[in-house]
Design an enzyme around this catalytic site. Structure first.
Site, PDB file in Angstrom:
ATOM      1  N   CYS A   1      -7.280 -22.394 -25.160  1.00 10.59           N
ATOM      2  CA  CYS A   1      -8.412 -21.973 -24.272  1.00 10.59           C
ATOM      3  C   CYS A   1      -9.624 -22.899 -24.825  1.00 10.59           C
ATOM      4  O   CYS A   1     -10.861 -22.719 -24.088  1.00 10.59           O
ATOM      5  CB  CYS A   1      -8.818 -20.507 -25.020  1.00 10.59           C
ATOM      6  SG  CYS A   1      -7.891 -19.437 -23.715  1.00 10.59           S
TER       7      CYS A   1
ATOM      8  N   ASP B   1      -4.003 -17.487 -15.461  1.00 12.87           N
ATOM      9  CA  ASP B   1      -4.443 -18.329 -16.632  1.00 12.87           C
ATOM     10  C   ASP B   1      -3.653 -19.636 -16.524  1.00 12.87           C
ATOM     11  O   ASP B   1      -2.664 -19.674 -16.151  1.00 12.87           O
ATOM     12  CB  ASP B   1      -4.130 -17.662 -17.994  1.00 12.87           C
ATOM     13  CG  ASP B   1      -5.328 -16.790 -18.646  1.00 12.87           C
ATOM     14  OD1 ASP B   1      -6.148 -17.561 -18.628  1.00 12.87           O
ATOM     15  OD2 ASP B   1      -5.088 -15.561 -18.808  1.00 12.87           O
TER      16      ASP B   1
ATOM     17  N   GLY C   1       7.509 -19.825  -9.182  1.00  4.14           N
ATOM     18  CA  GLY C   1       6.259 -20.456  -9.731  1.00  4.14           C
ATOM     19  C   GLY C   1       6.285 -21.900  -8.940  1.00  4.14           C
ATOM     20  O   GLY C   1       6.745 -22.134  -7.976  1.00  4.14           O
ATOM     21  N   HIS C   2       5.305 -22.527  -9.385  1.00  2.01           N
ATOM     22  CA  HIS C   2       5.034 -23.901  -9.035  1.00  2.01           C
ATOM     23  C   HIS C   2       5.271 -25.059 -10.186  1.00  2.01           C
ATOM     24  O   HIS C   2       4.531 -24.757 -11.100  1.00  2.01           O
ATOM     25  CB  HIS C   2       4.129 -24.033  -8.211  1.00  2.01           C
ATOM     26  CG  HIS C   2       3.542 -25.291  -7.620  1.00  2.01           C
ATOM     27  ND1 HIS C   2       4.123 -25.787  -6.612  1.00  2.01           N
ATOM     28  CD2 HIS C   2       2.636 -26.198  -8.128  1.00  2.01           C
ATOM     29  CE1 HIS C   2       3.517 -27.137  -6.349  1.00  2.01           C
ATOM     30  NE2 HIS C   2       2.655 -27.296  -7.340  1.00  2.01           N
TER      31      HIS C   2
END
Ligand SMILES: Cc1cc2nc3c(=O)[nH]c(=O)nc-3n(C[C@H](O)[C@H](O)[C@H](O)COP(=O)(O)OP(=O)(O)OC[C@H]3O[C@@H](n4cnc5c(N)ncnc54)[C@H](O)[C@@H]3O)c2cc1C
Length: 764
Positions: free
Chosen positions: A419, A469, A542-543
Site C-alpha cells: 500500500c 485493489d 482474471g487477467h
C-alpha cells in the site's frame, strides 16, 4: 528485490537450500557481486540461523539471542535473493524441484544444499523422551521450558547423551546457567545432578588426550558423573538403559549423539554415503547430479572425509560461492581441500575455554576471550551489512530539471510496494473531482460518498458489494505475496459488513522465459487461492500480463444486507474507536527494502497481514458497530479522518493505546518511512497536539500506510469492553491498546483529532 538486477529477466535460478554456515557466505558474496540474470532463492526453515560457535554461550547466558543468530531477512535482501522461509520435505531431481508440505515446489537450475544435520534418534524411545539439541531453534524453544522445570527445588537428574565437544559444552553450559539463575534468586543448585553418557571409551574422542584430561578434570570438579563406554540403547519416560544392561533413573535427557542426515535426500536418488549424507567431490559438487552442490554437515567429501563441525561449514563457504558462480557461467570448477588439523575452542560453561589443535592443548580465560573475539567478528560479517547502494535514478533532461522533477525521479528509485505504492488521498480526490463522476440510480454507495467498496441494489434486502485493489509486490516470496494481496483485497468487503463471494485476479508477472513466468504465476496464485478458499471466496477469473515488476490485485464481489451495511459514516459521540490490528507495515517494509528490518519484524508483520478481517467484522457488527473501515494506504489517521468527515464528528485518540507492530517504532526512529508517508502527513493540520507528542515515533506511525491492515470501527461505549474481549478471544489485537480513542462532538473546526499521551484510564 534488487532493483538493479530486476532490469534483466530471470534466466537461471540458483536455489540455496538451508541457511547454514556456508550459505550465509554465498549470500554475502552474491550481494557484493551479483550475477545479472541469475535469481537467488534462499529456502530456510526459519528467518534466522544460529551460529554454532556461540550456542553454548547462548545457553550459558553470555550471549543474547540476537548476538548468537544470523538474521537471514536482511542478508537475503542484501544479496538480492528471494527468501522463502519454509521447510523443504523432498527433492525431485528429474524435474529439478524442491518440494514442500504446503506450497508448490520451487524449481532450480542449480541447487546448493546446506541444511546441517540432527542428532541421530534411532535409539528406542529417544524420539519420544529425549530433547535433541538440533534443530537448534526447536531446542531453544524447549530450553525455556526446561529451565522452568529445573528451577523447582526437587531433585532432578539431567542426562546428556553424547560425549563429543557438542555434548560436553552443552552440559557445562546448562549447568552454569542453572547455577547462575538460582544464585541470582538466592537459591542453591544442589538439587541438580548431571550425568554424561558416551559410547566411546573416553569423552572427546576426536581430540587429543590432553584436551580429554582437562575436561575430565573440569567435569569432576563440577560434580558431573561421566558414564564412558555406556551406549544408551533405550530411553523411557524417567529412565535410560545402557548396553551393559544397567538402568539409570533420569528426569531430563538431552540428546547430542552422532549426526544424522535428512532421510529425503537418500529417497530422492541423490548419491549419499552409508549415513545418508550427500556425497560430493572436492568441488563440493554431487557425484551423481552435477547441478547439485552441498556443503557443511550435510556434505560428505569423498576425497577428504572430515568430522561434522561448524568450522568446515564456515570454511566451505568461499569455495562453494565461487564454484556456484563458475557452474552458472559454465566455467571450470575449483578444487577445495579442507585442512586436516583445525583449531577448536571448546568452552567450559563459565567464561573459560580449552584450545585444541592436533596434539596441542591449552586452557584459560584468555582462550575464551580469544574465542569470543573470533565469534563476534564472524557474526559482524553477516549482521552488519554495508549500507544499501543508492539506485541510480534516470537523468532528468536539462530543460525539465526543476526541483519537483528531480525530487520525483529520485524518490521513484525508493518507492515502496504494497500500500506504500498507492496514490495519495488528495491526488485521488482531486482527479475524481476533475472528471466529475455522478452516481446512477440503484447505487447505494458510490463515488458521491466513496467508501471501502461500491454497493449496488439487488432488489429486496440484498445488495452487491464491488471492490478492487492492486499493488506491487513488497514481499519477495511470490506465494506469501499472493496470500497477502488476497487478504488485503477481501478487507474492503468485510469492512462493509459483507460476505465476499467471488474474485477476479489482475496479475503482472515479470518478463522472462516461459517456464520462469509460469512458475511465478503458479506460486502467486496458489498463495492467493489458499486465502480466498479459507474465506469461502471463489476465484472465478482474471487477467494476466507481463511487466517490469510482480503485482497482484483482485476485483472482489460480495453481498450484504442493504439495511446492515457498515459505512465510514455513522460514528456517534461517545463511541469507542476500536482498531483490530497493530500498525506499522509501511515503515517495516520500507526498512526491509533497505535491508534494515529484522526477520522477526517482517515475519510478525506478515502474520498480521495474513490474519483475515472476516471474524473481526462479524464481531464488531454483533456489538453494534456504528461505522467501520479497513486501515490501508492512507494510514490510521487518513482513514479515521475519512470517517470523522462523513460522520461529522471529532475524535480523541490515545496515542499510547495504538497497537504497533514489533520493530515499527525502531524503523521510524531510524528515519525510515514509506514513500507514501509524505502524502499522508498532509493531514497533520487536523490534529490538535502538543510538540512533545509530535516528536514521538508513534505519532509518525499514525500516517504509516498499511497493507492488509485491521478494521477501525466505532462501537457504542457500553459495548466496547465486551467487544474487545471477544476480539481477543478470536485472536485479534492482543493487549488492551486496541481501544484507541473516543468519538467526540464536532467542534468549531471540521474533523479535529485530539491526541493525548494516554487516556486509557477512561476505558476501565
Ligand atoms: C551443542 C553444540 C555445540 C556446537 N559447537 C560447535 C562449535 O563450537 N564449533 C563448531 O565448529 N561446531 C560446533 N558444533 C557443530 C555445528 O553445530 C555444526 O557442525 C554446524 O552447525 C554445521 O553447519 P551447517 O552449515 O552444516 O548447518 P547448520 O548450521 O545446522 O544450518 C542448517 C540450516 O538449514 C536449515 N534447514 C535444515 N533443514 C532444512 C529444511 N529441510 N528446509 C529448510 N531449511 C532447513 C536450518 O534451519 C539451518 O538454518 C556444535 C554442535 C552442537 C550440537
Amino acid at each position: 528485490m534488487n532493483f538493479l538486477l530486476s532490469a534483466l529477466p530471470v534466466l537461471k535460478d540458483l536455489v540455496l537450500l538451508g541457511g547454514g554456515h556456508s550459505h550465509v557466505e554465498v549470500l554475502k558474496r552474491f550481494g557484493m557481486e551479483p550475477l545479472p540474470g541469475v535469481r537467488l532463492t534462499l529456502i530456510s526453515r526459519g528467518f534466522e540461523t544460529p551460529y554454532s560457535g556461540m550456542l553454548p554461550g547462548l545457553i550459558a547466558g553470555h550471549y543474547s539471542h540476537d548476538e548468537a543468530h544470523i538474521d537471514l531477512q536482511p542478508l537475503t535482501r542484501f544479496a538480492g535473493a528471494r527468501a522463502v522461509f519454509d521447510e523443504a520435505v523432498g527433492l525431485d531431481l528429474v524435474n529439478r524441484q524442491v518440494r514442500f508440505a504446503h506450497r508448490p515446489p520451487i524449481s532450480y537450475d542449480l541447487l546448493s544444499i546446506d541444511i546441517g544435520s540432527t542428532p541421530s534418534l534411532d535409539v528406542a524411545g529417544a524420539a519420544a523422551h529425549a530433547v535433541p539439541v538440533k534443530p537448534i531453534g526447536r531446542f531453544l524453544d524447549r530450553w525455556t521450558l526446561l529451565c522452568e522445570r529445573l528451577r523447582t527445588g526437587t531433585r532432578k537428574r539431567i542426562a546428556v547423551v553424547g560425549g563429543g565437544a557438542g555434548g560436553v559444552e552443552l552440559l557445562l553450559a546448562v549447568q552454569f546457567r542453572m547455577r547462575t539463575l538460582l544464585e541470582r534468586e538466592g537459591r542453591s543448585a544442589a538439587h541438580l545432578e548431571y550425568h554424561l553418557f558416551t559410547d566411546s571409551s573416553r569423552i572427546l574422542p576426536t581430540h587429543n588426550g590432553s584436551v580429554c584430561r582437562i575436561f575430565e578434570r573440569v567435569l569432576r570438579d563440577r560434580g558431573v558423573r561421566i558414564h564412558a563406554g555406556s551406549s544408551v540403547v533405550e530411553v523411557e519416560a524417567a529412565r535410560l538403559r545402557t548396553a551393559d544392561g544397567q538402568s539409570h533413573d533420569v528426569d531430563e535427557v538431552l540428546w547430542t549423539t552422532a549426526a544424522a542426515a535428512a532421510p529425503w535426500l537418500a529417497e530422492s536418488g541423490l548419491a549419499v554415503d552409508e549415513a545418508g549424507f550427500v556425497r560430493v567431490s572436492s568441488a563440493l559438487q554431487s557425484i551423481s547430479h552435477p547441478e547439485v552442490f552441498a556443503a557443511g554437515d550435510i556434505a560428505a567429501m569423498i576425497d577428504h572425509p572430515r568430522p561434522k563441525s561448524g568450522v568446515f561449514a564456515v570454511r566451505q563457504g568461499p569455495p562453494l560461492a565461487r564454484n556456484l558462480r563458475y557452474a552458472l557461467l559454465g566455467e571450470p570448477l575449483e578444487r577445495y581441500r579442507p585442512q586436516r588439523q583445525f583449531l577448536s575452542l571448546i568452552s567450559t560453561g563459565d567464561r573459560y575455554a580449552v584450545a585444541s589443535r592436533g596434539p596441542w592443548a591449552s586452557e584459560g580465560a584468555w582462550v575464551w576471550r580469544w574465542k569470543d573475539r573470533i565469534d563476534r567478528r564472524f557474526m559482524r560479517r553477516y549482521n552488519e551489512l554495508p549500507a544499501m547502494q543508492a539506485v541510480e535514478a534516470p537523468q532528468v533532461p536539462a530543460g525539465l530539471a526543476d526541483e519537483a522533477a528531480i525530487a520525483a525521479v529520485s524518490e521513484m528509485a525508493m518507492r515502496c510496494g504494497g500500500c506504500g505504492s498507492k496514490v495519495g488521498a488528495s491526488v485521488l480526490s482531486r482527479a475524481l473531482q476533475r472528471i466529475g463522476v455522478a452516481d446512477r440510480p440503484g447505487v447505494l454507495v458510490g463515488l458521491d460518498a466513496p467508501d471501502d467498496g461500491a454497493v449496488i441494489e439487488m432488489g429486496g434486502e440484498r445488495a452487491a458489494i464491488h471492490t478492487v485493489d492492486f499493488f506491487r509486490s513488497m514481499i519477495d516470496d511470490p506465494y506469501v505475496f499472493g496470500q497477502v494481496a488476497a487478504a488485503h483485497a477481501l478487507g474492503d468487503v468485510f469492512a462493509m459488513g459483507g460476505e465476499a463471494q467471488s474474485a477476479l485476479a489482475v496479475v503482472t508477472i515479470p518478463h522472462g522465459p516461459e517456464a520462469k513466468v509460469e512458475e511465478t504465476l503458479t506460486h502467486v496464485m496458489a498463495g492467493a487461492a489458499a486465502v480466498l478458499r479459507a474465506d469461502g471466496v471463489a476465484l472465478v477469473g482474471g487477467h494476466t500480463s507481463e511487466g517490469a515488476e510482480l503485482g497482484l490485485g483482485f476485483a472482489v464481489n460480495g453481498c450484504v444486507n442493504a439495511s446492515r451495511i457498515l459505512r465510514k459514516s455513522g460514528l456517534r459521540p461517545g463511541d469507542r474507536l476500536i482498531l483490530t490490528k497493530a500498525i506499522g507495515t509501511g515503515t517495516l517494509f520500507a526498512a526491509d527494502m533497505r535491508h534494515r528490518a529484522k526477520g522477526r519484524w517482517i515475519t510478525g508483520a506478515i502474520r498480521s497481514m495474513l490474519q483475515s478481517n472476516r471474524e473481526a467484522a462479524r464481531c464488531l457488527q454483533a456489538h453494534g458497530a456504528t461505522a467501520c473501515t479497513d486501515v490501508t494506504g492512507f494510514g490510521l489517521l487518513g482513514h479515521l479522518v475519512e470517517m470523522l468527515r462523513t460522520s461529522e464528528v471529532d475524535a480523541e485518540i490515545d496515542l499510547a493505546a495504538v497497537p504497533l507492530l514489533d520493530g515499527a517504532e525502531q524503523t521510524v526512529q531510524a528515519g525510515i518511512l514509506s514513500s507514501l508517508q509524505p502524502q499522508n502527513v498532509r493531514l497533520r493540520r487536523v490534529i490538535a497536539i502538543t510538540p512533545e507528542i509530535s516528536a514521538q515515533p508513534r505519532f509518525a506511525l499514525l500516517f504509516d500506510p498499511q497493507t492488509s491492515g485491521g478494521l477501525l470501527a466505532g462501537v457504542p461505549w457500553e459495548r466496547a469492553d465486551a467487544c474487545m474481549n471477544e476480539l481477543r478471544s478470536l485472536g485479534y489485537a492482543a493487549g488492551a491498546g486496541a481501544v484507541i480513542g473516543t468519538v467526540t462532538p464536532r467542534g468549531d473546526r471540521p474533523e479535529r483529532v485530539s491526541l493525548a499521551h494516554s487516556l486509557t484510564g477512561r476505558y476501565d
